[in-house]
Scaffold this active site. Structure first.
Site, mmCIF file in Angstrom:
data_model
loop_
_atom_site.group_PDB
_atom_site.id
_atom_site.type_symbol
_atom_site.label_atom_id
_atom_site.label_comp_id
_atom_site.label_asym_id
_atom_site.label_seq_id
_atom_site.Cartn_x
_atom_site.Cartn_y
_atom_site.Cartn_z
ATOM 1 N N GLY A 138 -26.943 7.511 43.169
ATOM 2 C CA GLY A 138 -28.224 6.872 43.480
ATOM 3 C C GLY A 138 -28.767 5.962 42.403
ATOM 4 O O GLY A 138 -29.802 5.351 42.568
ATOM 5 N N GLN A 139 -28.072 5.868 41.285
ATOM 6 C CA GLN A 139 -28.618 5.064 40.197
ATOM 7 C C GLN A 139 -28.868 3.647 40.688
ATOM 8 O O GLN A 139 -28.063 3.090 41.426
ATOM 9 C CB GLN A 139 -27.650 5.017 39.008
ATOM 10 C CG GLN A 139 -27.460 6.353 38.333
ATOM 11 C CD GLN A 139 -26.299 7.127 38.939
ATOM 12 O OE1 GLN A 139 -25.927 6.887 40.089
ATOM 13 N NE2 GLN A 139 -25.735 8.036 38.176
#
Ligand code: G3D
Ligand code: MG
Length: 193
Positions: free
Chosen positions: A78-79
């Protein structure tokens, strides 16, 4: 004769393969969800201890088989640097699972990303945490973007990736929706690669 039997064998054993993108902010529970699904659906899969799941660098993949359907999951991490990759994978996929951390009220707004066309399953994760937001709270937040979600199968369901509650119901909904959409996005079978 051999070809005939081989063809028949292949017909019996062939599975329809679909790609499912698992998206969500970091810490939402994507990797835990992937592990939990594999443990539930793949008989011999023993899973990794949840305490050993570390922050995903790059991505995790995994697949589960349900009857004649094989779902290939892509957990892209999800970065925010990786969010630019989402669009690329999105164009190849049959459905999207979007996982939200229901106990994280502050970041719920950040989660309102939208995707067009294919079935979208939003999983309100971490329902085991007391006082988290329920589906009743999470759904309206995404409904504010209903005009972007558009005409597609769309569902918000409660789960706990940690305890496994709600996983089966989500997969069932996903497979039914993918199969309804199969004229628009047909399965990718091994021969296509
Ligand atoms: P991510 O892959 O989306 O970044 P992870 O998220 O799967 O790595 O999970 C992030 C943290 O949330 C982990 O805790 C994990 O155990 C926890 N988590 C995931 N799903 C649930 C859930 O359903 N309930 C609860 N209570 N916690 C959950 P740590 O402490 O290891 O960072
Ligand atoms: Mg992860």
């Amino acid at each position: 004769m051999y070809t005939l039997l081989y063809g028949f064998y292949k017909y019996l054993t062939q599975k329809d393969e679909f790609c499912v993108l698992i998206l969500g902010l970091d810490n939402a529970g994507k990797t835990t969800y992937l592990e939990s699904s594999k443990t539930k659906f793949n008989k011999n899969y023993r899973g990794i201890n949840p305490s050993k799941i570390t922050t995903t660098v790059g991505f995790n993949v995994g697949s589960i088989d349900v009857d004649r359907v094989s779902l290939n999951f892509w957990d892209l991490g999800g970065q925010s640097e990786l969010q630019s990759l989402w669009d690329k994978y999105y164009s190849e996929c049959h459905a999207v699972i979007y996982i939200v951390d229901s106990s994280d009220r502050d970041r719920m707004d950040e989660s309102k990303r939208t995707f067009a066309g294919i079935p979208l399953l939003i999983l309100a994760n971490k329902q085991d945490i007391p006082d988290c937001m329920g589906v009743r709270d999470v759904k309206p937040i995404f409904n504010q973007n209903a005009h972007l979600i558009g005409r597609r199968d769309f569902m918000v369901m409660p789960i706990s990736a940690l305890t496994g509650d709600g996983i089966n119901e989500g997969i069932k909904w996903l497979i039914e929706s993918i199969q309804r959409n199969v004229d628009i996005r047909p399965p990718k079978n091994v021969e296509d690669y």
